[in-house]
Design a protein around this motif. Structure first.
Motif, PDB file in Angstrom:
ATOM      1  N   ASP A 189       0.836  -1.194   0.000  1.00 23.30           N
ATOM      2  CA  ASP A 189       0.000   0.000   0.000  1.00 23.30           C
ATOM      3  C   ASP A 189       0.877   1.253   0.000  1.00 23.30           C
ATOM      4  O   ASP A 189       1.597   1.507   0.964  1.00 23.30           O
ATOM      5  CB  ASP A 189      -0.886  -0.026   1.242  1.00 23.30           C
ATOM      6  CG  ASP A 189      -2.088   0.878   1.127  1.00 23.30           C
ATOM      7  OD1 ASP A 189      -2.378   1.338   0.014  1.00 23.30           O
ATOM      8  OD2 ASP A 189      -2.749   1.115   2.163  1.00 23.30           O
ATOM      9  N   GLU A 192       0.758   7.386  -1.801  1.00 28.66           N
ATOM     10  CA  GLU A 192       0.326   8.214  -2.928  1.00 28.66           C
ATOM     11  C   GLU A 192      -0.943   7.700  -3.600  1.00 28.66           C
ATOM     12  O   GLU A 192      -1.626   8.454  -4.291  1.00 28.66           O
ATOM     13  CB  GLU A 192       1.451   8.313  -3.961  1.00 28.66           C
ATOM     14  CG  GLU A 192       2.670   9.090  -3.491  1.00 28.66           C
ATOM     15  CD  GLU A 192       3.619   8.274  -2.622  1.00 28.66           C
ATOM     16  OE1 GLU A 192       4.641   8.829  -2.197  1.00 28.66           O
ATOM     17  OE2 GLU A 192       3.345   7.080  -2.371  1.00 28.66           O
ATOM     18  N   THR A 193      -1.266   6.419  -3.440  1.00 27.87           N
ATOM     19  CA  THR A 193      -2.458   5.858  -4.078  1.00 27.87           C
ATOM     20  C   THR A 193      -3.457   5.316  -3.061  1.00 27.87           C
ATOM     21  O   THR A 193      -4.422   4.657  -3.436  1.00 27.87           O
ATOM     22  CB  THR A 193      -2.062   4.726  -5.054  1.00 27.87           C
ATOM     23  OG1 THR A 193      -1.312   3.722  -4.351  1.00 27.87           O
ATOM     24  CG2 THR A 193      -1.226   5.267  -6.200  1.00 27.87           C
ATOM     25  N   ARG A 194      -3.242   5.618  -1.796  1.00 26.21           N
ATOM     26  CA  ARG A 194      -4.078   5.036  -0.739  1.00 26.21           C
ATOM     27  C   ARG A 194      -5.529   5.476  -0.839  1.00 26.21           C
ATOM     28  O   ARG A 194      -6.441   4.727  -0.459  1.00 26.21           O
ATOM     29  CB  ARG A 194      -3.485   5.420   0.622  1.00 26.21           C
ATOM     30  CG  ARG A 194      -4.040   4.637   1.801  1.00 26.21           C
ATOM     31  CD  ARG A 194      -3.091   4.737   2.968  1.00 26.21           C
ATOM     32  NE  ARG A 194      -1.872   3.983   2.726  1.00 26.21           N
ATOM     33  CZ  ARG A 194      -0.715   4.207   3.353  1.00 26.21           C
ATOM     34  NH1 ARG A 194      -0.620   5.192   4.241  1.00 26.21           N
ATOM     35  NH2 ARG A 194       0.345   3.464   3.089  1.00 26.21           N
ATOM     36  N   GLY A 195      -5.780   6.650  -1.371  1.00 28.58           N
ATOM     37  CA  GLY A 195      -7.145   7.143  -1.427  1.00 28.58           C
ATOM     38  C   GLY A 195      -8.021   6.480  -2.473  1.00 28.58           C
ATOM     39  O   GLY A 195      -9.218   6.780  -2.568  1.00 28.58           O
ATOM     40  N   LEU A 196      -7.480   5.555  -3.260  1.00 29.69           N
ATOM     41  CA  LEU A 196      -8.258   4.902  -4.319  1.00 29.69           C
ATOM     42  C   LEU A 196      -9.130   3.764  -3.815  1.00 29.69           C
ATOM     43  O   LEU A 196      -9.959   3.237  -4.562  1.00 29.69           O
ATOM     44  CB  LEU A 196      -7.301   4.370  -5.400  1.00 29.69           C
ATOM     45  CG  LEU A 196      -6.454   5.425  -6.117  1.00 29.69           C
ATOM     46  CD1 LEU A 196      -5.417   4.751  -7.020  1.00 29.69           C
ATOM     47  CD2 LEU A 196      -7.340   6.352  -6.928  1.00 29.69           C
ATOM     48  N   GLY A 197      -8.916   3.333  -2.576  1.00 34.64           N
ATOM     49  CA  GLY A 197      -9.723   2.244  -2.017  1.00 34.64           C
ATOM     50  C   GLY A 197      -9.284   0.863  -2.438  1.00 34.64           C
ATOM     51  O   GLY A 197      -9.994  -0.126  -2.193  1.00 34.64           O
TER      52      GLY A 197
END
Length: 250
Positions: free
Chosen positions: A178, A181-186
């Motif tokens: 995880d 930078e891309t954690r908010g994509l679910g």
């Protein structure tokens, strides 16, 4: 510097972010994630792309390969007039974790542990059971290497002997790498739900853009990157530190 990047599209988001931040001008070509399933064909495709880059009208300072050994897909690649640079990594797990030391720390006891990331969920299920698909489990580069060496039927027998279903908690463990930078994509949440449906134990590890960023910024320390000079080629070492080296081209 003017650089050429040849990368697997499992790194699409991460590579594009690092390209935007790099001080260099970078042209990029992405290969499909699924091409890992046939390492010999991927190897030929990578060499063809390297050769095509050499023939272009542009003069690149280096050709960057965002690949690990990847089932030997990156073994035997030859540099022509332009040097190649690639991370010292067995596969993309090392690259996503940000260092070979973190890969060894988390995977040394069971290097065949299945892993995933946002790129795997977006670019193909890879080792996960698919909903309404072929219901097969795709284990990635380790299984592909067995198929290449022994044929598909024998590879399945060998793999099942090495990984008996539910025989050990480690064989039920799957890892999601995880990145902040891309954690908010679910993606992590979707991965956990998939893993739980398959009866797997899900472990989350923090990823890092360190290796990708350094590759694209030209920070090619010999401890973490291999520079293949003109008229050299790559060979696999398969240890925990050097992993890959350059030798005179055949």
């Amino acid at each position: 510097m003017l650089l050429k990047l040849i990368a697997c599209n499992v790194f699409m988001r991460e590579a594009c972010l690092c390209i935007a931040r790099s001080p260099h001008v970078i042209d990029v070509d992405f290969f499909e994630l699924g091409e890992h399933a046939q390492p010999q064909l991927l190897n030929a495709a990578l060499q063809a792309k390297i050769d095509e880059t050499e023939r272009s009208a542009k003069t690149y300072a280096a050709i960057l390969l965002l690949y690990g050994l990847c089932g030997n897909a990156a073994v035997g690649l030859r540099a022509g007039k332009t040097k190649l640079v690639l991370p010292r990594a067995h596969d993309c797990c090392t690259i996503l974790l940000g260092s070979k030391e973190r890969f060894q720390e988390h995977f040394q006891d069971n290097p065949s542990t299945p892993f995933s990331s946002v790129g795997y969920l977006e670019r193909g299920s890879y080792y996960l059971r698919t909903e309404g698909g072929d219901r097969q489990i795709h284990y990635g580069d380790q299984f592909a290497a067995l198929v290449e060496q022994y044929g598909e039927d024998n590879a399945k027998y060998i793999w099942e002997s090495m990984h008996p279903e539910n025989a050990d908690p480690l064989t039920r463990r799957v890892v999601f790498i995880d990145l902040p930078e891309t954690r908010g994509l679910g993606s992590a949440e979707r991965f956990r739900a998939q893993a739980e449906r398959d009866g797997k134990t899900c472990l989350h590890l923090d990823g890092s853009l360190t290796l990708i960023s350094r590759l694209l910024n030209g920070d090619w320390d010999s401890a973490d990157f291999l520079v293949v000079d003109p008229d050299q080629q790559t060979v696999g070492v398969y240890d925990w530190t050097e992993i890959v080296r350059a030798v005179p081209a055949e």
